[in-house]
Design a protein around this motif. Sequence first.
Motif, PDB file in Angstrom:
ATOM      1  N   ILE A   1      -3.541 -24.179  28.209  1.00  0.00           N
ATOM      2  CA  ILE A   1      -4.141 -25.397  28.734  1.00  0.00           C
ATOM      3  C   ILE A   1      -5.601 -25.400  28.309  1.00  0.00           C
ATOM      4  O   ILE A   1      -6.270 -24.361  28.341  1.00  0.00           O
ATOM      5  N   THR A   2      -6.087 -26.566  27.889  1.00  0.00           N
ATOM      6  CA  THR A   2      -7.463 -26.653  27.417  1.00  0.00           C
ATOM      7  C   THR A   2      -8.444 -26.613  28.591  1.00  0.00           C
ATOM      8  O   THR A   2      -8.123 -27.023  29.716  1.00  0.00           O
ATOM      9  N   ALA A   3      -9.642 -26.134  28.287  1.00  0.00           N
ATOM     10  CA  ALA A   3     -10.712 -26.138  29.283  1.00  0.00           C
ATOM     11  C   ALA A   3     -10.995 -27.570  29.730  1.00  0.00           C
ATOM     12  O   ALA A   3     -11.247 -27.827  30.911  1.00  0.00           O
ATOM     13  N   GLU A   4     -10.939 -28.506  28.811  1.00  0.00           N
ATOM     14  CA  GLU A   4     -11.173 -29.913  29.139  1.00  0.00           C
ATOM     15  C   GLU A   4     -10.170 -30.408  30.188  1.00  0.00           C
ATOM     16  O   GLU A   4     -10.537 -31.090  31.146  1.00  0.00           O
ATOM     17  N   ALA A   5      -8.898 -30.055  30.024  1.00  0.00           N
ATOM     18  CA  ALA A   5      -7.887 -30.467  31.003  1.00  0.00           C
ATOM     19  C   ALA A   5      -8.162 -29.827  32.363  1.00  0.00           C
ATOM     20  O   ALA A   5      -8.007 -30.477  33.401  1.00  0.00           O
ATOM     21  N   LEU A   6      -8.588 -28.572  32.356  1.00  0.00           N
ATOM     22  CA  LEU A   6      -8.897 -27.909  33.619  1.00  0.00           C
ATOM     23  C   LEU A   6     -10.093 -28.557  34.308  1.00  0.00           C
ATOM     24  O   LEU A   6     -10.122 -28.670  35.533  1.00  0.00           O
ATOM     25  N   GLU A   7     -11.072 -28.994  33.535  1.00  0.00           N
ATOM     26  CA  GLU A   7     -12.229 -29.705  34.110  1.00  0.00           C
ATOM     27  C   GLU A   7     -11.832 -31.103  34.593  1.00  0.00           C
ATOM     28  O   GLU A   7     -12.127 -31.485  35.720  1.00  0.00           O
ATOM     29  N   ASP A   8     -11.165 -31.856  33.730  1.00  0.00           N
ATOM     30  CA  ASP A   8     -10.855 -33.257  34.016  1.00  0.00           C
ATOM     31  C   ASP A   8      -9.859 -33.443  35.153  1.00  0.00           C
ATOM     32  O   ASP A   8      -9.940 -34.415  35.900  1.00  0.00           O
ATOM     33  N   HIS A   9      -8.890 -32.555  35.264  1.00  0.00           N
ATOM     34  CA  HIS A   9      -7.768 -32.794  36.173  1.00  0.00           C
ATOM     35  C   HIS A   9      -7.575 -31.745  37.268  1.00  0.00           C
ATOM     36  O   HIS A   9      -6.836 -31.998  38.219  1.00  0.00           O
ATOM     37  N   PHE A  10      -8.212 -30.584  37.121  1.00  0.00           N
ATOM     38  CA  PHE A  10      -7.966 -29.513  38.089  1.00  0.00           C
ATOM     39  C   PHE A  10      -9.238 -28.922  38.688  1.00  0.00           C
ATOM     40  O   PHE A  10      -9.208 -27.859  39.277  1.00  0.00           O
ATOM     41  N   GLY A  11     -10.348 -29.618  38.533  1.00  0.00           N
ATOM     42  CA  GLY A  11     -11.562 -29.272  39.250  1.00  0.00           C
ATOM     43  C   GLY A  11     -12.366 -28.090  38.750  1.00  0.00           C
ATOM     44  O   GLY A  11     -13.211 -27.579  39.496  1.00  0.00           O
ATOM     45  N   ALA A  12     -12.141 -27.629  37.519  1.00  0.00           N
ATOM     46  CA  ALA A  12     -12.977 -26.545  36.992  1.00  0.00           C
ATOM     47  C   ALA A  12     -14.422 -27.035  36.955  1.00  0.00           C
ATOM     48  O   ALA A  12     -14.705 -28.132  36.475  1.00  0.00           O
TER      49      ALA A  12
ATOM     50  N   GLU B   1     -15.433 -18.867  31.953  1.00  0.00           N
ATOM     51  CA  GLU B   1     -14.116 -18.273  32.165  1.00  0.00           C
ATOM     52  C   GLU B   1     -13.756 -18.207  33.648  1.00  0.00           C
ATOM     53  O   GLU B   1     -12.624 -18.553  34.037  1.00  0.00           O
ATOM     54  N   ASP B   2     -14.678 -17.777  34.497  1.00  0.00           N
ATOM     55  CA  ASP B   2     -14.379 -17.653  35.930  1.00  0.00           C
ATOM     56  C   ASP B   2     -14.003 -18.995  36.551  1.00  0.00           C
ATOM     57  O   ASP B   2     -13.080 -19.076  37.365  1.00  0.00           O
ATOM     58  N   ASP B   3     -14.713 -20.051  36.174  1.00  0.00           N
ATOM     59  CA  ASP B   3     -14.414 -21.375  36.719  1.00  0.00           C
ATOM     60  C   ASP B   3     -13.064 -21.883  36.239  1.00  0.00           C
ATOM     61  O   ASP B   3     -12.310 -22.500  36.997  1.00  0.00           O
ATOM     62  N   LEU B   4     -12.753 -21.633  34.969  1.00  0.00           N
ATOM     63  CA  LEU B   4     -11.461 -22.056  34.424  1.00  0.00           C
ATOM     64  C   LEU B   4     -10.316 -21.308  35.095  1.00  0.00           C
ATOM     65  O   LEU B   4      -9.294 -21.903  35.465  1.00  0.00           O
ATOM     66  N   LEU B   5     -10.487 -19.998  35.264  1.00  0.00           N
ATOM     67  CA  LEU B   5      -9.450 -19.193  35.933  1.00  0.00           C
ATOM     68  C   LEU B   5      -9.227 -19.647  37.364  1.00  0.00           C
ATOM     69  O   LEU B   5      -8.088 -19.762  37.819  1.00  0.00           O
ATOM     70  N   GLN B   6     -10.311 -19.926  38.059  1.00  0.00           N
ATOM     71  CA  GLN B   6     -10.194 -20.374  39.448  1.00  0.00           C
ATOM     72  C   GLN B   6      -9.411 -21.690  39.535  1.00  0.00           C
ATOM     73  O   GLN B   6      -8.530 -21.837  40.377  1.00  0.00           O
ATOM     74  N   ALA B   7      -9.714 -22.629  38.645  1.00  0.00           N
ATOM     75  CA  ALA B   7      -8.995 -23.908  38.639  1.00  0.00           C
ATOM     76  C   ALA B   7      -7.519 -23.697  38.287  1.00  0.00           C
ATOM     77  O   ALA B   7      -6.638 -24.299  38.898  1.00  0.00           O
ATOM     78  N   PHE B   8      -7.257 -22.836  37.291  1.00  0.00           N
ATOM     79  CA  PHE B   8      -5.870 -22.565  36.904  1.00  0.00           C
ATOM     80  C   PHE B   8      -5.093 -21.989  38.076  1.00  0.00           C
ATOM     81  O   PHE B   8      -3.994 -22.456  38.406  1.00  0.00           O
ATOM     82  N   LEU B   9      -5.650 -20.970  38.716  1.00  0.00           N
ATOM     83  CA  LEU B   9      -4.935 -20.304  39.803  1.00  0.00           C
ATOM     84  C   LEU B   9      -4.715 -21.235  40.990  1.00  0.00           C
ATOM     85  O   LEU B   9      -3.663 -21.183  41.633  1.00  0.00           O
ATOM     86  N   ALA B  10      -5.673 -22.121  41.262  1.00  0.00           N
ATOM     87  CA  ALA B  10      -5.534 -23.050  42.381  1.00  0.00           C
ATOM     88  C   ALA B  10      -4.452 -24.103  42.121  1.00  0.00           C
ATOM     89  O   ALA B  10      -3.870 -24.645  43.061  1.00  0.00           O
ATOM     90  N   HIS B  11      -4.176 -24.367  40.851  1.00  0.00           N
ATOM     91  CA  HIS B  11      -3.223 -25.432  40.485  1.00  0.00           C
ATOM     92  C   HIS B  11      -2.109 -24.914  39.578  1.00  0.00           C
ATOM     93  O   HIS B  11      -1.502 -25.687  38.836  1.00  0.00           O
TER      94      HIS B  11
END
Length: 98
Positions: A41-52, A57-67
């Motif tokens: 999954i792209t970082a952009e998708a994690l920012e745009d749709h999952f709140g990264a 890296e830490d912010d992306l992982l947190q968003a991934f794990l939450a969703h």
Amino acid sequence: MPVGGVTMHISFPSCMPEYCARDLVLAFPALVDDRPVQCAITAEALEDHFGARSLREDDLLQAFLAHRSQIEQAARRLLDEIGARPVLLHSGFFRFCA
């Protein structure tokens, strides 16, 4: 509808996703009929749709794990459509599948 009308067994191991700084993605494995298939999954998708909160890296992982369940469901949907081939989830996919 499954590829060729054949139902595939798709599962996701519970391991941590792997950050790829060069491509700005988080990669995670799927098992399709017990064969490993790489998903990402792209970082952009994690920012745009999952709140990264950032591209860190830490912010992306947190968003991934939450969703995680939503992200894996999206990957499952694509795997059902294209078969056991690598999947890259872009921000645009989530805009149109919501």
